[in-house]
Design a protein around this motif. Structure first.
Motif: not given
Length: 160
Positions: A1, A4, A98-100
């Motif tokens: 990840m 952020r 956020w990762d997807e």
């Protein structure tokens, strides 16, 4: 990840901009249902019965068409936080971590999100978001996922 940046979440309720429209659509749907029931139950004179049933059916369809807009305007919203984007349409909720998140951008008068495990793009009408919140949302999305922005129409931010 990916790391952020530390963000303060933004929580937008669509009723802030669309309360009167949501109430108006809810009342119109209720009136259409009531009128439909009244026509269907009280006019059973044989020559006019089919005409009144047809008008009753049209009122019923009109009322059903207004319900989704009323529910979204009154109970819908969007939240953007450190875990991702969360969109409530009143009865359902879609979360895109956020990762997807594949992409996001402004398309015409809509804010568009595409996620890996979401079957279709999530579209939010910009008229449901205040101009100040639009800028805040764009800044937050740019800070959290700048590489996933799709530049479709920049004028949408100020003209919707």
């Amino acid at each position: 990840m990916a790391d952020r940046p530390q963000i303060s979440p933004i929580n937008i309720r669509f009723r802030q901009m669309k309360l009167s429209e949501g109430i108006r659509n809810g009342i119109a749907a209720s009136v259409a249902f009531g009128f439909s029931a009244f026509l269907a139950l009280h006019f059973d004179t044989p020559p006019l019965h089919t005409k009144f049933l047809f008008v009753s059916f049209v009122c019923l369809v009109f009322g059903l068409a207004l319900i989704p807009s009323a529910v979204i305007n009154l109970f819908g919203g969007m939240r953007i936080d450190s875990s991702g984007v969360h969109i409530r349409s009143g009865v359902s909720k879609v979360s895109i971590p956020w990762d997807e998140l594949k992409s996001w951008g402004f398309s015409g008068a809509q804010l568009r999100f595409v996620g890996e495990h979401v079957h279709r793009p999530q579209l939010i009408c910009l008229s449901r978001i205040s101009p100040e919140n639009r800028i805040e949302v764009k800044d937050l999305l740019t800070a959290c996922a700048p590489e996933k922005e799709q530049r479709i129409m920049e004028r949408s931010l100020s003209n919707a």
